[in-house]
Design an enzyme around this catalytic site. Structure first.
Site, PDB file in Angstrom:
ATOM      1  N   SER A   1      -6.048  -9.317   7.039  1.00 57.12           N
ATOM      2  CA  SER A   1      -5.494  -9.608   8.371  1.00 57.12           C
ATOM      3  C   SER A   1      -4.865 -10.993   8.458  1.00 57.12           C
ATOM      4  O   SER A   1      -4.969 -11.666   9.482  1.00 57.12           O
ATOM      5  CB  SER A   1      -6.566  -9.416   9.454  1.00 57.12           C
ATOM      6  OG  SER A   1      -7.025  -8.075   9.456  1.00 57.12           O
TER       7      SER A   1
ATOM      8  N   GLY B   1      -7.155  -4.896   7.283  1.00 59.73           N
ATOM      9  CA  GLY B   1      -6.563  -3.952   8.232  1.00 59.73           C
ATOM     10  C   GLY B   1      -7.336  -3.817   9.528  1.00 59.73           C
ATOM     11  O   GLY B   1      -7.109  -2.884  10.294  1.00 59.73           O
TER      12      GLY B   1
ATOM     13  N   GLU C   1      -9.625  -0.773  -1.826  1.00 66.79           N
ATOM     14  CA  GLU C   1      -9.319   0.645  -1.560  1.00 66.79           C
ATOM     15  C   GLU C   1      -9.395   1.463  -2.849  1.00 66.79           C
ATOM     16  O   GLU C   1      -9.809   2.621  -2.832  1.00 66.79           O
ATOM     17  CB  GLU C   1      -7.932   0.753  -0.883  1.00 66.79           C
ATOM     18  CG  GLU C   1      -8.005   0.262   0.554  1.00 66.79           C
ATOM     19  CD  GLU C   1      -6.742  -0.383   1.088  1.00 66.79           C
ATOM     20  OE1 GLU C   1      -5.652  -0.145   0.538  1.00 66.79           O
ATOM     21  OE2 GLU C   1      -6.858  -1.143   2.074  1.00 66.79           O
TER      22      GLU C   1
ATOM     23  N   GLY D   1      -1.312  -7.374   3.554  1.00 65.32           N
ATOM     24  CA  GLY D   1      -1.111  -5.937   3.740  1.00 65.32           C
ATOM     25  C   GLY D   1      -0.128  -5.694   4.876  1.00 65.32           C
ATOM     26  O   GLY D   1       1.079  -5.823   4.721  1.00 65.32           O
ATOM     27  N   GLY D   2      -0.655  -5.380   6.052  1.00 66.98           N
ATOM     28  CA  GLY D   2       0.165  -4.983   7.200  1.00 66.98           C
ATOM     29  C   GLY D   2       1.341  -5.907   7.481  1.00 66.98           C
ATOM     30  O   GLY D   2       2.467  -5.436   7.697  1.00 66.98           O
TER      31      GLY D   2
ATOM     32  N   LYS E   1       0.860  -1.189   0.000  1.00 69.28           N
ATOM     33  CA  LYS E   1       0.000   0.000   0.000  1.00 69.28           C
ATOM     34  C   LYS E   1       0.904   1.250   0.000  1.00 69.28           C
ATOM     35  O   LYS E   1       1.992   1.207  -0.577  1.00 69.28           O
ATOM     36  CB  LYS E   1      -0.975  -0.059   1.169  1.00 69.28           C
ATOM     37  CG  LYS E   1      -1.767  -1.390   1.148  1.00 69.28           C
ATOM     38  CD  LYS E   1      -2.914  -1.462   2.065  1.00 69.28           C
ATOM     39  CE  LYS E   1      -3.587  -2.830   1.925  1.00 69.28           C
ATOM     40  NZ  LYS E   1      -4.757  -2.978   2.768  1.00 69.28           N
TER      41      LYS E   1
HETATM   42  P1  13P Z   1      -4.191  -6.460   5.711  1.00 74.76           P
HETATM   43  O1  13P Z   1      -3.350  -7.706   5.593  1.00 74.76           O
HETATM   44  O2  13P Z   1      -3.460  -5.303   6.319  1.00 74.76           O
HETATM   45  O3  13P Z   1      -5.516  -6.738   6.361  1.00 74.76           O
HETATM   46  O4  13P Z   1      -4.518  -5.977   4.218  1.00 74.76           O
HETATM   47  C1  13P Z   1      -4.980  -6.907   3.300  1.00 74.76           C
HETATM   48  C2  13P Z   1      -4.977  -6.280   1.960  1.00 74.76           C
HETATM   49  O5  13P Z   1      -5.739  -5.366   1.701  1.00 74.76           O
HETATM   50  C3  13P Z   1      -4.028  -6.788   0.967  1.00 74.76           C
HETATM   51  O6  13P Z   1      -4.306  -6.290  -0.290  1.00 74.76           O
END
Ligand code: 13P
Length: 253
Positions: free
Chosen positions: A212, A173, A97, A233-234, A11
């Site tokens: 997540s 997230g 997003e 993501g995170g 991101k």
């Molecule tokens: P998280 O792993 O932070 O929940 O984000 C997932 C994501 O949107 C990957 O594209």
């Protein structure tokens, strides 16, 4: 046999220094997970750095978005050819997003998918329902609409060797993960819907889970028959966590 893929969606995070450190950490651990294909998707501006630092390693890289246009007066946009110029293999299209914050509808996402495919990039198509949609019991309708938009534009064959990421918006997230059973149900639905048009394509389609995912919950998710990896993501911003998820994917096959 589908090889699992774990892709990091960074991101809008990073700096020259943190990208260098993160990539060094991933490169140091990737030899330990040979059955998992590993990819990272940095912000556009760090792609040249990723291509320089990952050259010669087994780690693939890609982008988080691309333009539907080939070139011209489109201020702020990045074309598929530019991503290829810097060695990108993958490109994420239709992340929730992008859909919710930047107004990308199913037609725009399908067009981006088509442009990426035509250029020789491997699009990772994101689909997923919001919490409200899940509570209304319309999860499958929403996923079907998002998926059908791509198949309607180009036919199901466009998904050959493709990658889809199921990312329930309510799990992104938030620390809330879909249970392995909830995720498997939707993954099986996706594969079934593609199979109804192209069974061979569906058998080879890699369907990633995103939302997540962490080293702690990855093994149970990866153990599901229709979960072929993760879009992270995170946890993809910390080498040890990302590699922990890759390890779970590696051990799942
Ligand atoms: P998280 O792993 O932070 O929940 O984000 C997932 C994501 O949107 C990957 O594209």
């Amino acid at each position: 046999m589908r090889q699992p893929l774990v892709a990091g969606n960074w991101k809008m995070n990073g700096s020259v220094a943190s990208v260098r450190e993160l990539l060094a950490g991933i490169k140091a651990g990737v030899a330990g997970v040979p059955r998992c294909e590993v990819a990272v998707c940095p912000p556009f501006i760090y792609i040249p750095q990723a291509s320089a630092e990952l050259a010669g390693s087994p780690v693939f890289w890609g982008a988080q978005n691309l333009s539907t246009e080939a070139a011209g007066a489109f201020t702020g946009e990045i074309a598929a050819s530019m991503l290829l110029d810097f060695g990108c293999t993958y490109v994420i299209v239709g992340h929730s997003e992008r859909r919710t914050l930047y107004g990308e509808d199913d037609d725009v996402v399908a067009a981006k998918f088509a442009v990426a495919r035509a250029a020789g990039l491997k699009p990772i198509l994101c689909v997923g329902e919001t919490l409200g949609e899940r509570e209304q019991g319309i999860t499958e309708q929403v996923i079907a609409r998002q998926l059908d938009a791509v198949m309607a534009m180009q036919g199901a064959a466009v998904l050959a060797d493709g990658v889809i990421a199921y990312e329930p918006v309510w799990a992104i997230g938030t620390g809330k993960t879909a249970t392995p059973a909830q995720a498997q149900e939707v993954h099986a639905f996706i594969r079934g819907r593609v199979a109804s048009q192209a069974p061979e394509v569906a058998a080879g389609l890699r369907i990633l889970y995103g939302g997540s995912m962490k080293p702690g919950n990855a093994p149970e998710l990866m153990a599901q028959p229709d979960i072929d990896g993760g879009l992270i993501g995170g946890a993809s911003l910390v080498a040890s966590e990302f590699l922990g998820i890759c390890q779970a994917a590696h051990e799942s096959v």
